[in-house]
Motif scaffolding. Sequence first.
Motif, short mmCIF file in Angstrom:
data_model
loop_
_atom_site.label_atom_id
_atom_site.label_comp_id
_atom_site.label_asym_id
_atom_site.label_seq_id
_atom_site.Cartn_x
_atom_site.Cartn_y
_atom_site.Cartn_z
N LEU A 1 47.23 41.79 52.04
CA LEU A 1 48.60 41.99 51.57
C LEU A 1 48.70 41.80 50.05
O LEU A 1 49.46 42.49 49.38
CB LEU A 1 49.55 41.00 52.26
CG LEU A 1 49.87 41.25 53.74
CD1 LEU A 1 50.74 40.13 54.27
CD2 LEU A 1 50.56 42.59 53.92
N ALA A 2 47.92 40.86 49.53
CA ALA A 2 47.98 40.58 48.09
C ALA A 2 47.19 41.58 47.26
O ALA A 2 47.36 41.64 46.04
CB ALA A 2 47.46 39.17 47.83
N GLY A 3 46.33 42.38 47.92
CA GLY A 3 45.45 43.29 47.19
C GLY A 3 46.14 44.24 46.23
O GLY A 3 45.77 44.30 45.04
N PRO A 4 47.15 45.01 46.66
CA PRO A 4 47.82 45.94 45.73
C PRO A 4 48.47 45.23 44.55
O PRO A 4 48.44 45.73 43.43
CB PRO A 4 48.87 46.63 46.61
CG PRO A 4 48.32 46.53 47.99
CD PRO A 4 47.62 45.20 48.04
N ALA A 5 49.06 44.05 44.78
CA ALA A 5 49.67 43.32 43.68
C ALA A 5 48.61 42.86 42.69
O ALA A 5 48.79 42.93 41.47
CB ALA A 5 50.46 42.13 44.21
N ARG A 6 47.49 42.38 43.22
CA ARG A 6 46.39 41.99 42.33
C ARG A 6 45.89 43.19 41.53
O ARG A 6 45.58 43.07 40.34
CB ARG A 6 45.25 41.40 43.15
CG ARG A 6 45.48 39.99 43.65
CD ARG A 6 44.15 39.32 43.95
NE ARG A 6 44.35 38.01 44.56
CZ ARG A 6 44.12 37.76 45.84
NH1 ARG A 6 43.72 38.73 46.65
NH2 ARG A 6 44.31 36.54 46.32
N GLY A 7 45.80 44.33 42.19
CA GLY A 7 45.34 45.53 41.50
C GLY A 7 46.25 45.93 40.36
O GLY A 7 45.81 46.56 39.40
N ALA A 8 47.53 45.56 40.45
CA ALA A 8 48.48 45.85 39.39
C ALA A 8 48.53 44.76 38.33
O ALA A 8 49.31 44.86 37.38
CB ALA A 8 49.88 46.04 39.97
N GLY A 9 47.68 43.73 38.49
CA GLY A 9 47.61 42.70 37.47
C GLY A 9 48.29 41.39 37.81
O GLY A 9 48.33 40.48 36.98
N LEU A 10 48.86 41.26 39.02
CA LEU A 10 49.54 40.02 39.39
C LEU A 10 48.50 39.01 39.89
O LEU A 10 47.85 39.25 40.91
CB LEU A 10 50.56 40.29 40.49
CG LEU A 10 51.49 39.14 40.85
CD1 LEU A 10 52.50 38.90 39.74
CD2 LEU A 10 52.22 39.42 42.16
N PRO A 11 48.34 37.88 39.21
CA PRO A 11 47.38 36.87 39.67
C PRO A 11 47.93 36.15 40.89
O PRO A 11 48.84 35.33 40.77
CB PRO A 11 47.23 35.92 38.47
CG PRO A 11 47.96 36.57 37.33
CD PRO A 11 48.98 37.47 37.94
N VAL A 12 47.41 36.46 42.06
CA VAL A 12 47.93 35.92 43.31
C VAL A 12 46.88 35.02 43.96
O VAL A 12 45.72 35.42 44.10
CB VAL A 12 48.31 37.04 44.29
CG1 VAL A 12 48.91 36.45 45.58
CG2 VAL A 12 49.28 38.01 43.66
N THR A 13 47.29 33.83 44.36
CA THR A 13 46.45 32.97 45.19
C THR A 13 47.13 32.82 46.55
O THR A 13 48.36 32.79 46.63
CB THR A 13 46.25 31.58 44.55
OG1 THR A 13 47.54 30.96 44.36
CG2 THR A 13 45.55 31.70 43.21
#
Length: 242
Positions: free
Chosen positions: A101-113
């Motif tokens: 679920l966090a993958g697309p946001a990470r791909g856009a530059g959002l640092p997600v843990t």
Amino acid sequence: MLQRRAAAAEARRAADRAAERALREVRAQRLGLARDLHDVLAHELSALVVTLHAARLDPDPATLAAIDEAGERIAAALATLLEGAPGAARPVLDADALEALAGPARGAGLPVTVEVVGTAPADRPEADVLAARIVTEALTNALRHAGPTPTRVSVRHGDDVVTAEVVDDGVRPGHRPAREGSGLGMMGMRERAALVGGTVEAGPCGPGWRVLAHLPRRPAGLLDAEPDAGSVEPAGSRSPSR
């Protein structure tokens, strides 16, 4: 003559009731499609917009590849919706699913843990599906309103409830926040939580923003059909500042 008039009046009433039921069904279908379009596509489109802005500043091959991947995911999501298939997967909301679920946001530059505590019971998946939708929407909001700010996602599984929390660190310097959204995101999160008698809270948390959902594990048959449009009372929308 009185009997004929009474029969004709009853026939008209029956026709009116049938027309009203058909109209409610059409409205419910439209609402369900609008929700799916928003839930499935809004996250991907927000990530794509952020990635495009990054490409304007630094068009390196990795950024361009991320744009291509986002376009393929959007095309696949549209095809799934138009075929009438469910708009979202039915995940067991474990660490792998949360990472996906966090993958697309990470791909856009959002640092997600991400963090998952406990194990979801396999026989009551409705709350997990709703939690996944809420997490996706909360990450979309973080991208739109705060930019590439550090964001933490936590999901806690209990026997009778699943809790999902998304917290960001506030607006990233240089990011231009969205002035005002449609309110559909926050409304959709609260309506979906209400389907199982749950709640969603959203508001400031330190310098950032927090979305917190409590979703009881109730076998409500949500995976097979959306509820009637009139069965859920809409609840407010997110503050224009976020």
